[in-house]
Motif scaffolding. Structure first.
Motif, short mmCIF file in Angstrom:
data_model
loop_
_atom_site.label_atom_id
_atom_site.label_comp_id
_atom_site.label_asym_id
_atom_site.label_seq_id
_atom_site.Cartn_x
_atom_site.Cartn_y
_atom_site.Cartn_z
N LYS A 121 0.87 -1.45 0.02
CA LYS A 121 0.08 -0.03 0.08
C LYS A 121 0.94 1.42 -0.06
CE LYS A 121 -3.83 -2.18 2.13
NZ LYS A 121 -4.68 -2.28 3.58
N GLU A 122 1.72 1.32 0.68
CA GLU A 122 2.91 2.48 0.99
C GLU A 122 3.51 2.54 -0.69
OE1 GLU A 122 2.65 -0.11 3.07
OE2 GLU A 122 2.44 0.90 4.96
N ILE A 123 3.98 1.55 -1.03
CA ILE A 123 4.55 1.69 -2.46
C ILE A 123 3.92 2.19 -3.39
CG2 ILE A 123 5.77 0.07 -4.05
CD1 ILE A 123 7.56 0.16 -1.56
N VAL A 124 2.59 1.75 -3.21
CA VAL A 124 1.52 2.20 -4.53
C VAL A 124 1.38 3.57 -4.02
CG1 VAL A 124 -0.99 2.14 -5.09
CG2 VAL A 124 0.44 0.11 -4.82
N ALA A 125 1.16 4.10 -2.74
CA ALA A 125 0.80 5.56 -2.53
C ALA A 125 2.07 6.41 -2.92
CB ALA A 125 0.72 5.66 -0.89
N LEU A 126 3.05 5.89 -2.75
CA LEU A 126 4.39 6.86 -3.28
C LEU A 126 4.56 6.78 -4.59
CD1 LEU A 126 6.67 6.04 -0.09
CD2 LEU A 126 5.55 8.20 -0.52
N GLU A 127 3.92 5.87 -5.35
CA GLU A 127 4.10 5.64 -6.93
C GLU A 127 5.30 5.18 -7.22
OE1 GLU A 127 3.10 9.10 -8.91
OE2 GLU A 127 0.93 9.22 -8.34
N ASN A 160 9.29 -2.95 -9.06
CA ASN A 160 9.21 -4.18 -10.02
C ASN A 160 10.76 -4.05 -10.67
OD1 ASN A 160 7.15 -4.63 -9.24
ND2 ASN A 160 5.80 -3.73 -10.75
N THR A 161 11.22 -3.02 -11.29
CA THR A 161 12.62 -3.21 -11.86
C THR A 161 13.82 -3.43 -10.94
OG1 THR A 161 11.79 -1.22 -13.20
CG2 THR A 161 14.26 -1.47 -13.18
N SER A 162 13.71 -2.88 -9.70
CA SER A 162 14.95 -3.64 -8.86
C SER A 162 14.69 -5.13 -8.67
CB SER A 162 14.83 -2.97 -7.42
OG SER A 162 15.01 -1.68 -7.71
N PHE A 163 13.43 -5.57 -8.66
CA PHE A 163 13.23 -6.95 -8.49
C PHE A 163 13.76 -7.85 -9.60
CE2 PHE A 163 10.44 -10.78 -8.25
CZ PHE A 163 11.01 -11.48 -7.19
N MET A 164 13.54 -7.17 -10.79
CA MET A 164 13.60 -7.67 -12.18
C MET A 164 15.14 -7.96 -12.38
SD MET A 164 12.62 -6.63 -15.98
CE MET A 164 13.77 -5.45 -15.94
N ARG A 165 15.99 -6.60 -12.00
CA ARG A 165 17.41 -7.05 -12.03
C ARG A 165 17.80 -7.92 -10.94
NH1 ARG A 165 19.34 -2.44 -15.46
NH2 ARG A 165 17.39 -1.45 -16.22
N PHE A 166 17.36 -7.93 -9.86
CA PHE A 166 17.82 -8.71 -8.99
C PHE A 166 17.73 -10.34 -9.53
CE2 PHE A 166 16.63 -11.65 -5.55
CZ PHE A 166 17.85 -11.80 -4.95
N MET A 167 16.57 -10.75 -9.93
CA MET A 167 16.32 -11.87 -10.40
C MET A 167 17.11 -12.38 -11.81
SD MET A 167 14.56 -13.45 -8.30
CE MET A 167 13.98 -14.91 -9.36
N GLU A 168 17.23 -11.20 -12.41
CA GLU A 168 18.26 -11.47 -13.81
C GLU A 168 19.84 -11.86 -13.17
OE1 GLU A 168 17.87 -7.81 -15.96
OE2 GLU A 168 16.12 -8.70 -17.02
N GLN A 201 6.86 0.63 -10.12
CA GLN A 201 7.74 0.67 -11.07
C GLN A 201 9.04 0.36 -10.92
OE1 GLN A 201 6.64 0.25 -14.43
NE2 GLN A 201 8.78 -0.34 -14.91
N GLU A 202 9.69 1.33 -9.84
CA GLU A 202 11.22 1.18 -9.39
C GLU A 202 11.32 -0.14 -8.53
OE1 GLU A 202 9.20 3.83 -9.17
OE2 GLU A 202 10.44 5.24 -10.09
#
Length: 70
Positions: free
Chosen positions: A18-24, A30-38, A27-28
């Motif tokens: 909820k806090e992540i969505v409220a702070l918009e 999700n991108t961090s998680f995607m790069r971590f998984m790569e 995207q950041e």
């Protein structure tokens, strides 16, 4: 180390979405998680490639030893 970072991402997604969505910041995050998984995937690929090379070397050594006995 990788397991701990994965758990941090899981905690953030589960407990603070909820806090992540409220702070918009979705995207950041999700991108961090995607790069971590790569990065994890590249490490696993490297480790598997190394394991295959070691296995191949042992196999070649065994073949050479066997042929020397014949």
């Amino acid at each position: 180390m990788m397991k701990r970072l994965f758990r941090v991402f899981a905690h953030i997604y589960h407990s603070h979405s909820k806090e992540i969505v409220a702070l918009e910041l979705e995207q950041e995050l999700n991108t961090s998680f995607m790069r971590f998984m790569e990065y994890v995937q590249s490490l696993l690929t490297c480790a598997l490639t190394h394991a295959k090379m070691v296995t191949f070397c042992f196999l070649c050594r065994d073949i050479v030893q066997f042929c020397g006995k014949v």
